[in-house]
Design an enzyme around this catalytic site. Structure first.
Site, mmCIF file in Angstrom:
data_model
loop_
_atom_site.group_PDB
_atom_site.id
_atom_site.type_symbol
_atom_site.label_atom_id
_atom_site.label_comp_id
_atom_site.label_asym_id
_atom_site.label_seq_id
_atom_site.Cartn_x
_atom_site.Cartn_y
_atom_site.Cartn_z
ATOM 1 N N LYS A 1 0.840 -1.206 0.000
ATOM 2 C CA LYS A 1 0.000 0.000 0.000
ATOM 3 C C LYS A 1 0.875 1.257 0.000
ATOM 4 O O LYS A 1 0.652 2.167 -0.812
ATOM 5 C CB LYS A 1 -0.884 0.023 1.243
ATOM 6 C CG LYS A 1 -1.521 1.385 1.551
ATOM 7 C CD LYS A 1 -2.384 1.411 2.788
ATOM 8 C CE LYS A 1 -1.659 1.729 4.032
ATOM 9 N NZ LYS A 1 -1.344 3.150 4.265
ATOM 10 N N ASN A 2 1.898 1.265 0.848
ATOM 11 C CA ASN A 2 2.693 2.483 1.018
ATOM 12 C C ASN A 2 3.737 2.687 -0.067
ATOM 13 O O ASN A 2 4.504 3.645 -0.030
ATOM 14 C CB ASN A 2 3.330 2.510 2.410
ATOM 15 C CG ASN A 2 2.277 2.691 3.479
ATOM 16 O OD1 ASN A 2 1.141 3.038 3.179
ATOM 17 N ND2 ASN A 2 2.627 2.414 4.725
ATOM 18 N N CYS B 1 -4.408 8.128 9.231
ATOM 19 C CA CYS B 1 -4.706 7.592 10.573
ATOM 20 C C CYS B 1 -4.413 8.648 11.649
ATOM 21 O O CYS B 1 -3.413 9.353 11.587
ATOM 22 C CB CYS B 1 -3.869 6.351 10.836
ATOM 23 S SG CYS B 1 -4.442 4.941 9.888
ATOM 24 N N ARG C 1 0.974 14.775 12.965
ATOM 25 C CA ARG C 1 1.352 14.539 11.553
ATOM 26 C C ARG C 1 1.415 15.839 10.746
ATOM 27 O O ARG C 1 0.742 16.011 9.738
ATOM 28 C CB ARG C 1 0.391 13.536 10.908
ATOM 29 C CG ARG C 1 0.290 12.242 11.688
ATOM 30 C CD ARG C 1 -0.510 11.190 10.975
ATOM 31 N NE ARG C 1 0.319 10.491 9.965
ATOM 32 C CZ ARG C 1 -0.142 9.484 9.225
ATOM 33 N NH1 ARG C 1 -1.394 9.092 9.348
ATOM 34 N NH2 ARG C 1 0.636 8.873 8.343
ATOM 35 N N ASP D 1 4.550 0.614 11.869
ATOM 36 C CA ASP D 1 3.302 0.052 11.325
ATOM 37 C C ASP D 1 3.054 -1.374 11.766
ATOM 38 O O ASP D 1 2.006 -1.941 11.451
ATOM 39 C CB ASP D 1 3.321 0.115 9.789
ATOM 40 C CG ASP D 1 3.219 1.543 9.308
ATOM 41 O OD1 ASP D 1 3.416 1.770 8.103
ATOM 42 O OD2 ASP D 1 2.961 2.439 10.134
ATOM 43 N N ARG E 1 -8.751 -0.109 4.715
ATOM 44 C CA ARG E 1 -7.961 0.880 3.961
ATOM 45 C C ARG E 1 -6.664 0.249 3.492
ATOM 46 O O ARG E 1 -6.085 0.641 2.484
ATOM 47 C CB ARG E 1 -7.632 2.085 4.855
ATOM 48 C CG ARG E 1 -8.806 2.975 5.156
ATOM 49 C CD ARG E 1 -8.380 4.194 5.921
ATOM 50 N NE ARG E 1 -7.190 4.783 5.320
ATOM 51 C CZ ARG E 1 -6.399 5.642 5.954
ATOM 52 N NH1 ARG E 1 -6.669 5.983 7.202
ATOM 53 N NH2 ARG E 1 -5.349 6.157 5.362
HETATM 54 C C1 EPZ Z 1 4.283 6.974 6.104
HETATM 55 O O1 EPZ Z 1 3.562 8.017 6.749
HETATM 56 C C2 EPZ Z 1 3.335 5.789 6.037
HETATM 57 N N1 EPZ Z 1 2.158 6.146 5.260
HETATM 58 C C3 EPZ Z 1 2.908 5.402 7.448
HETATM 59 O O2 EPZ Z 1 2.085 4.241 7.343
HETATM 60 C C4 EPZ Z 1 4.149 5.045 8.262
HETATM 61 O O3 EPZ Z 1 3.769 4.781 9.590
HETATM 62 C C5 EPZ Z 1 5.132 6.238 8.232
HETATM 63 O O4 EPZ Z 1 5.429 6.587 6.869
HETATM 64 C C6 EPZ Z 1 6.433 5.916 8.951
HETATM 65 O O5 EPZ Z 1 7.020 4.801 8.392
HETATM 66 C C7 EPZ Z 1 2.230 6.116 3.916
HETATM 67 O O6 EPZ Z 1 3.267 5.829 3.339
HETATM 68 C C8 EPZ Z 1 0.980 6.465 3.164
HETATM 69 P P1 EPZ Z 1 6.517 10.275 8.257
HETATM 70 P P2 EPZ Z 1 4.185 9.519 6.804
HETATM 71 O O7 EPZ Z 1 6.420 11.523 7.477
HETATM 72 O O8 EPZ Z 1 4.855 9.817 5.524
HETATM 73 C C9 EPZ Z 1 6.690 13.533 11.677
HETATM 74 C C10 EPZ Z 1 0.200 2.889 7.703
HETATM 75 O O9 EPZ Z 1 -0.291 2.387 8.732
HETATM 76 N N2 EPZ Z 1 6.677 14.520 10.586
HETATM 77 O O10 EPZ Z 1 7.746 9.444 8.143
HETATM 78 O O11 EPZ Z 1 3.127 10.414 7.277
HETATM 79 C C11 EPZ Z 1 5.342 12.844 11.827
HETATM 80 O O12 EPZ Z 1 4.462 13.615 12.591
HETATM 81 C C12 EPZ Z 1 0.698 4.319 7.752
HETATM 82 O O13 EPZ Z 1 0.308 2.309 6.603
HETATM 83 C C13 EPZ Z 1 6.839 15.867 10.882
HETATM 84 O O14 EPZ Z 1 6.992 16.237 12.046
HETATM 85 O O15 EPZ Z 1 5.277 9.337 7.954
HETATM 86 C C14 EPZ Z 1 5.715 11.547 12.502
HETATM 87 O O16 EPZ Z 1 5.831 11.784 13.891
HETATM 88 C C15 EPZ Z 1 0.532 4.972 9.107
HETATM 89 N N3 EPZ Z 1 6.798 16.765 9.866
HETATM 90 C C16 EPZ Z 1 7.096 11.229 11.918
HETATM 91 O O17 EPZ Z 1 7.582 12.465 11.368
HETATM 92 C C17 EPZ Z 1 6.621 16.378 8.564
HETATM 93 O O18 EPZ Z 1 6.616 17.258 7.672
HETATM 94 C C18 EPZ Z 1 7.076 10.180 10.812
HETATM 95 O O19 EPZ Z 1 6.237 10.648 9.794
HETATM 96 C C19 EPZ Z 1 6.465 15.009 8.281
HETATM 97 C C20 EPZ Z 1 6.502 14.091 9.298
#
Ligand code: EPZ
Length: 416
Positions: A22-23, A116, A121, A304, A396
């Site tokens: 998915k991701n 989610c 986020r 995840d 989802r």
């Molecule tokens: C991706 O989310 C995945 N989703 C998530 O999977 C996964 O948990 C996550 O990466 C971490 O591996 C998809 O790919 C669609 P991040 P993403 O940006 O991109 C902070 C699932 O269950 N952050 O690496 O949103 C954020 O708040 C989902 O399949 C900032 O602070 O993850 C978090 O604490 C859930 N500012 C951390 O970084 C930003 O601009 C990791 O977020 C971006 C992120």
């Protein structure tokens, strides 16, 4: 309201083919608008997040249709550059349309993405990276408006290896003039998969999966036929399903190396795991033992898989300690597991789980994708009947979960 009704206590056993990730599929769908040629994404799972991304593309004049499991995308008719708010709020991956639209049309308009509810986020890293490339970003009443006269490559450092921000930056940099170096990028396998897809379209991206990604801007991209990587989180979820029910499972097309952090913990739990080519085989141990882990960016333990592994820890003898370092609110499944008799104490980002012999069936409610999957796994193992409500969250990201679990010997019925 859709729900799963599960009669627990049956050992799972059987063979499963893992779906495409998915991701990985979601950012690849966004990336498909970087060309006017046809793109075919093979073995694309018809999960609701994919269907929502397709609706977003269609709202912009992009033709999308499925032929069996292949998604055919024809982006030549792209005629809009705004992500509809109601669709963008359905999922986090809608944010990747920003980088793709900026590359294709030097403009983008979208609201804050959904996804989610596992933390604040924010998208500050996304926006600061795009500004470094020369994108003007304004935010008015929660809407983000991007425009750029010219995109110029440069060295960009991410404060945190954000998966989405890395993806957005890769998409925005493929046509940027000169070279872009992304320092401290996310190293997840899905990032490598996006690089492979972009290069299949004629991009020049190097180093995904390492600490520096290099992108040499090109003039245009052509179409591609691409099969995304298998879903390592789906694979991990079903490994845990076999472990928590005392069963065994064979996963085809699994590429185990992507979840070695989980494999090590399942071995601590006394599972026997073997790997041959892309086939992974797990047999659960006679008695499950406690195991502790902390989540982190790849190659750390995947956030995840944290809720699903916590369900297993609930019925493993001894004390397990889980620390969730990636999302600050990813313990919503804990209260529901406690309803089933789990012994869990949460202090900040750390959860202490004292294993119990059996969980008891109960009516529980999913509030996010992986937390919902954790409740399903707990129900498979519990004594009696478990009803998992709000399974729209689960669907989802998991295709045909009821059918697959039934095929493996579980007693699961989808109702609603
Ligand atoms: C991706 O989310 C995945 N989703 C998530 O999977 C996964 O948990 C996550 O990466 C971490 O591996 C998809 O790919 C669609 P991040 P993403 O940006 O991109 C902070 C699932 O269950 N952050 O690496 O949103 C954020 O708040 C989902 O399949 C900032 O602070 O993850 C978090 O604490 C859930 N500012 C951390 O970084 C930003 O601009 C990791 O977020 C971006 C992120």
């Amino acid at each position: 309201m859709e729900k799963y009704v599960i009669k627990g206590g049956r050992k799972l056993s059987g063979v499963l083919e893992i779906e495409s990730a998915k991701n990985s599929v979601l950012p690849i769908i966004a990336a498909s608008i970087l060309t006017s040629d046809e793109v075919i994404i093979k073995n694309c799972p018809k999960i609701s997040d994919v269907l929502t991304m397709i609706k977003i593309l269609r709202s912009m004049g992009v033709k999308c249709c499925f032929q069996d499991k292949n998604l055919i995308i024809n982006p030549s008719g792209l005629n809009a550059y705004t992500v509809p708010e109601n669709l963008g709020k359905e999922l986090r991956a809608s944010v990747c349309m920003m980088g793709a639209l900026i590359s294709r049309a030097k403009k983008a308009r979208l609201s804050y993405p959904g996804g989610c509810d596992i933390g604040l986020r924010p998208i500050d890293i996304h926006l600061s990276c795009l500004k470094e490339l020369g994108v003007n970003v304004t935010e008015i009443c929660g809407e983000i408006i991007c425009s750029a006269k010219k995109l110029t490559g440069k060295e960009i450092y991410l404060d945190f290896p954000s998966v989405g921000a890395t993806e957005n930056l890769m998409l925005a940099a493929v046509f940027a003039e000169g070279k872009t170096e992304i320092h401290n990028p996310a190293k997840e396998p899905e990032i490598v998969d996006l690089m492979c897809f972009l290069n299949a379209m004629g991009a020049k991206v190097y180093g995904a999966g390492t600490s520096i990604i290099l992108i040499e801007g090109v003039k245009e991209l052509h179409g591609a036929v691409y099969r995304p990587m298998p879903d390592r989180i789906e694979a991990g979820t079903y490994l845990i399903a076999a472990a928590i029910t005392g069963g065994e499972i064979e996963l085809r097309n699994g590429r185990i190396k992507n979840i070695s952090a989980l494999v090590h913990k399942l071995c601590d739990n006394t599972c026997k795991i073997s790997i041959k080519n892309d086939i992974m085989y797990l047999k659960s141990g006679a008695s499950r033992k406690s195991f502790s882990f902390s989540t982190g960016p790849y190659p750390g333990f995947p956030t995840d898989l944290q809720p699903q592994a916590m369900s297993l820890a609930c019925v493993s003898s001894g004390v397990s300690v889980v620390t969730e370092n990636v999302f600050e609110m990813r313990y919503k499944h804990v209260a529901e597991l406690i309803k089933m008799g789990a012994d869990i104490t949460v202090q900040g980002r750390t959860a202490v789980i004292k294993g119990v012999d059996r969980l008891n069936g109960a009516t529980v409610s999913a509030s996010d994708l992986r937390g919902g999957a954790a409740l399903v796994l707990a129900g498979l193992s519990a004594e009696g009947k478990t009803v998992v409500e709000e399974i729209r969250y689960v669907e989802r990201g998991y295709l045909d979960m009821e059918k697959k679990l039934t095929m493996l010997g579980a007693d699961v019925k989808r109702k609603g």
